[in-house]
Design a protein around this motif. Sequence first.
Motif, PDB file in Angstrom:
ATOM      1  N   TRP A 111     -31.623 -26.431 -41.002  1.00 51.78           N
ATOM      2  CA  TRP A 111     -32.700 -25.454 -40.882  1.00 51.78           C
ATOM      3  C   TRP A 111     -33.289 -25.098 -42.245  1.00 51.78           C
ATOM      4  O   TRP A 111     -34.510 -24.933 -42.384  1.00 51.78           O
ATOM      5  CB  TRP A 111     -32.194 -24.191 -40.189  1.00 51.78           C
ATOM      6  N   LYS A 116     -35.561 -27.340 -38.715  1.00 54.86           N
ATOM      7  CA  LYS A 116     -35.161 -27.798 -37.389  1.00 54.86           C
ATOM      8  C   LYS A 116     -33.652 -27.972 -37.352  1.00 54.86           C
ATOM      9  O   LYS A 116     -33.019 -28.167 -38.394  1.00 54.86           O
ATOM     10  CB  LYS A 116     -35.798 -29.153 -37.054  1.00 54.86           C
ATOM     11  N   GLU A 117     -33.126 -27.939 -36.137  1.00 55.22           N
ATOM     12  CA  GLU A 117     -31.698 -28.195 -35.980  1.00 55.22           C
ATOM     13  C   GLU A 117     -31.410 -29.673 -36.195  1.00 55.22           C
ATOM     14  O   GLU A 117     -32.307 -30.513 -36.092  1.00 55.22           O
ATOM     15  CB  GLU A 117     -31.224 -27.760 -34.582  1.00 55.22           C
TER      16      GLU A 117
END
Length: 199
Positions: A111, A116-117
Amino acid sequence: MKTIPYLLIATRFCLAPIILLLAYFKGEQSRFLILSLMYFGLLTDIFDGIIARKVGVSSEKLRRLDSQTDLVFWLSLGFASYFLNAELIKNEWKGVALIFVMEALCYIISWLKFGKETCTHAFLSKMWGLSLLIAFTYLIGFQQAGWTFYLTVILGFVSHIDVILIILILPKWQYDVPSSYHAWKIRKGKQRKKSIFFN
């Protein structure tokens, strides 16, 4: 056919609360039913990818959804193991804590770098998933930790290190990166081949 991969992922997601409720309210009586649901969930995980490839619906959205559903599914089994074997899990709290810390680090680093994951579906992570299957079979079915638990902790630590390296090495966010070596090849500008490890 194009909706089947999504239905399989949704099925696996729905299994998570069922597993938790069975473990919490039914306890000992639910052990082998939970194991059956675990193996059924594994089948949905295998076939969602196979079908997605065949019908041409493989996408970033699908892979991210699959990855997060896997996390929820395996967490439900972890908590179910605790409900059924509280003292056994407490005795192994260091190994459990290590895995939770490593998992959190993967998400935090991803992150911070990409917003984003993580969604690597790396090869070592798949090996770790298989070891989780064996460990939960022993924990839930036979109330044992032993070598299966320690193997899972070791593979979990190594696979998370690999994921962290993938995140750090990649120049931009990508999904389905088999290993940190492949991430290094991507960083060097070599053409990325379609992952053979899509599941």
